[in-house]
Structure formats: C-alpha cells, structure tokens
Design a protein around this motif. Structure first.
Motif, PDB file in Angstrom:
ATOM      1  N   ARG A   3     -29.054   4.007   8.157  1.00 18.18           N
ATOM      2  CA  ARG A   3     -28.263   4.246   6.797  1.00 18.18           C
ATOM      3  C   ARG A   3     -28.073   5.620   6.461  1.00 18.18           C
ATOM      4  NH1 ARG A   3     -25.298   1.392   3.527  1.00 18.18           N
ATOM      5  NH2 ARG A   3     -25.401   1.942   1.308  1.00 18.18           N
ATOM      6  N   ASP A   4     -26.880   5.934   6.244  1.00 17.93           N
ATOM      7  CA  ASP A   4     -26.724   7.216   5.538  1.00 17.93           C
ATOM      8  C   ASP A   4     -26.585   7.086   4.058  1.00 17.93           C
ATOM      9  OD1 ASP A   4     -25.641   9.712   5.078  1.00 17.93           O
ATOM     10  OD2 ASP A   4     -24.148   9.909   6.350  1.00 17.93           O
ATOM     11  N   SER A   5     -27.723   7.494   3.566  1.00 15.93           N
ATOM     12  CA  SER A   5     -27.710   7.241   1.884  1.00 15.93           C
ATOM     13  C   SER A   5     -27.011   8.098   1.378  1.00 15.93           C
ATOM     14  CB  SER A   5     -29.395   7.457   1.616  1.00 15.93           C
ATOM     15  OG  SER A   5     -30.159   6.298   2.181  1.00 15.93           O
ATOM     16  N   ALA A   6     -26.926   9.406   1.667  1.00 19.23           N
ATOM     17  CA  ALA A   6     -26.119  10.445   1.033  1.00 19.23           C
ATOM     18  C   ALA A   6     -24.643   9.964   1.101  1.00 19.23           C
ATOM     19  CB  ALA A   6     -26.198  11.734   1.884  1.00 19.23           C
ATOM     20  N   ASN A   7     -24.078   9.287   2.068  1.00 18.45           N
ATOM     21  CA  ASN A   7     -22.419   9.020   1.915  1.00 18.45           C
ATOM     22  C   ASN A   7     -22.428   7.349   1.845  1.00 18.45           C
ATOM     23  OD1 ASN A   7     -21.437  11.564   2.719  1.00 18.45           O
ATOM     24  ND2 ASN A   7     -22.378  11.171   4.810  1.00 18.45           N
ATOM     25  N   GLY A   8     -23.665   6.711   1.650  1.00 16.28           N
ATOM     26  CA  GLY A   8     -23.485   5.170   1.546  1.00 16.28           C
ATOM     27  C   GLY A   8     -22.969   4.429   2.449  1.00 16.28           C
ATOM     28  N   ILE A   9     -23.139   4.617   3.798  1.00 14.46           N
ATOM     29  CA  ILE A   9     -22.587   3.991   4.809  1.00 14.46           C
ATOM     30  C   ILE A   9     -23.800   3.809   5.878  1.00 14.46           C
ATOM     31  CG2 ILE A   9     -20.201   4.917   4.584  1.00 14.46           C
ATOM     32  CD1 ILE A   9     -21.281   6.974   6.974  1.00 14.46           C
ATOM     33  N   THR A  10     -23.479   2.463   6.754  1.00 19.05           N
ATOM     34  CA  THR A  10     -24.293   2.378   7.911  1.00 19.05           C
ATOM     35  C   THR A  10     -23.836   3.180   9.029  1.00 19.05           C
ATOM     36  OG1 THR A  10     -23.433   0.238   8.402  1.00 19.05           O
ATOM     37  CG2 THR A  10     -25.171   0.089   7.048  1.00 19.05           C
ATOM     38  N   ASN A  11     -24.654   3.205  10.095  1.00 15.71           N
ATOM     39  CA  ASN A  11     -24.140   4.056  11.269  1.00 15.71           C
ATOM     40  C   ASN A  11     -24.806   3.338  12.421  1.00 15.71           C
ATOM     41  OD1 ASN A  11     -22.996   6.315  12.592  1.00 15.71           O
ATOM     42  ND2 ASN A  11     -25.006   6.871  13.010  1.00 15.71           N
ATOM     43  N   SER A  12     -24.007   3.055  13.304  1.00 10.45           N
ATOM     44  CA  SER A  12     -24.462   2.628  14.829  1.00 10.45           C
ATOM     45  C   SER A  12     -23.583   3.297  15.682  1.00 10.45           C
ATOM     46  CB  SER A  12     -24.012   1.198  14.992  1.00 10.45           C
ATOM     47  OG  SER A  12     -22.814   0.919  14.877  1.00 10.45           O
ATOM     48  N   GLU A  13     -24.068   3.550  16.928  1.00 15.88           N
ATOM     49  CA  GLU A  13     -23.623   4.258  18.091  1.00 15.88           C
ATOM     50  C   GLU A  13     -23.546   3.487  19.334  1.00 15.88           C
ATOM     51  OE1 GLU A  13     -22.166   7.008  17.346  1.00 15.88           O
ATOM     52  OE2 GLU A  13     -23.355   7.446  15.695  1.00 15.88           O
ATOM     53  N   ILE A  14     -22.771   3.691  20.416  1.00 13.12           N
ATOM     54  CA  ILE A  14     -22.736   3.178  21.602  1.00 13.12           C
ATOM     55  C   ILE A  14     -23.560   3.852  22.698  1.00 13.12           C
ATOM     56  CG2 ILE A  14     -21.224   2.499  23.436  1.00 13.12           C
ATOM     57  CD1 ILE A  14     -19.160   1.874  21.308  1.00 13.12           C
ATOM     58  N   PHE A  15     -24.359   3.362  23.403  1.00 14.00           N
ATOM     59  CA  PHE A  15     -25.102   3.807  24.423  1.00 14.00           C
ATOM     60  C   PHE A  15     -24.802   3.118  25.894  1.00 14.00           C
ATOM     61  CE2 PHE A  15     -27.532   4.859  20.882  1.00 14.00           C
ATOM     62  CZ  PHE A  15     -28.221   5.902  21.005  1.00 14.00           C
ATOM     63  N   VAL A  16     -24.924   3.635  26.961  1.00  8.96           N
ATOM     64  CA  VAL A  16     -25.129   2.942  28.049  1.00  8.96           C
ATOM     65  C   VAL A  16     -26.355   2.968  28.873  1.00  8.96           C
ATOM     66  CG1 VAL A  16     -22.493   3.244  28.754  1.00  8.96           C
ATOM     67  CG2 VAL A  16     -24.199   5.036  29.318  1.00  8.96           C
ATOM     68  N   THR A  17     -26.792   1.929  29.492  1.00  7.33           N
ATOM     69  CA  THR A  17     -28.013   2.135  30.197  1.00  7.33           C
ATOM     70  C   THR A  17     -28.107   1.574  31.413  1.00  7.33           C
ATOM     71  OG1 THR A  17     -30.457   1.482  29.809  1.00  7.33           O
ATOM     72  CG2 THR A  17     -28.579  -0.091  29.244  1.00  7.33           C
ATOM     73  N   ASP A  18     -29.037   1.611  32.272  1.00  9.62           N
ATOM     74  CA  ASP A  18     -29.114   0.959  33.567  1.00  9.62           C
ATOM     75  C   ASP A  18     -29.720  -0.255  33.641  1.00  9.62           C
ATOM     76  OD1 ASP A  18     -31.809   1.542  33.721  1.00  9.62           O
ATOM     77  OD2 ASP A  18     -31.822   2.845  35.033  1.00  9.62           O
ATOM     78  N   THR A  19     -29.504  -1.249  34.417  1.00 11.02           N
ATOM     79  CA  THR A  19     -30.138  -2.571  34.231  1.00 11.02           C
ATOM     80  C   THR A  19     -31.789  -2.656  34.234  1.00 11.02           C
ATOM     81  OG1 THR A  19     -30.414  -2.690  36.828  1.00 11.02           O
ATOM     82  CG2 THR A  19     -28.313  -3.463  35.721  1.00 11.02           C
TER      83      THR A  19
END
Length: 89
Positions: A3-19
């Motif tokens: 959560r980005d409290s300063a901007n009042g938004i949630t944040n999620s990102e995309i990752f890649v991983t091996d098996t």
C-alpha cells in the motif's frame, strides 16, 4: 501487494520465475496494480492490465519485460482478463 499510503493506492508488480522458484525477476516497476496477465500461444509475450485510479491500460511485453507495447489506455471499467488470440499481439 503493498500500500502506497502517501498516494492512497495499492501496488502490485509482475514477476517471472522458474519452476523451482529459485530464480525470479521483477518485470514491472510502477505505482498501481499490474496483473490479469496471460501468455501468448507461442510463449514469447505477456499481455497484462495495468490499473491505476479506476482506469485500466493493456500492455504486452516479452517474457524478459522488454519491448513493451501499449494496446489500450484509460479504459474506464476493467474488463475480463486479457486473452492472447494472435501470436505476439
């Protein structure tokens, strides 16, 4: 997701991983929520939504996070998850 409290938004990102989960790389680096992704039929690109302040953009990128192409922007209501219908688009 954080959560980005300063901007009042949630944040999620995309990752890649091996098996095994021993290797991972972060592909996105921006405020807002990246997600609802799908991989192209040939396995070369990812399509995803980027949500910020009730708007959605649709992007594609390589599996390494490069060659980012914006397909749509500012959609007022997020639709169904992105589905790749044509290889690489």
């Amino acid at each position: 997701m954080d959560r980005d409290s300063a901007n009042g938004i949630t944040n999620s990102e995309i990752f890649v991983t091996d098996t095994l989960g021993s290797y991972h790389t972060r592909l996105t680096h921006r405020p807002g929520n990246d997600g609802a992704l799908d991989i192209s039929p040939d396995g070369s690109r990812i399509a995803c939504h980027y949500f910020l302040k009730d708007k959605a953009d649709i992007y594609t990128m390589t599996l390494e996070g490069g060659n980012i192409k914006q397909l749509r922007n500012g959609l007022p209501i997020p639709g169904l998850p992105v589905k790749m219908r044509i290889s690489g688009s």
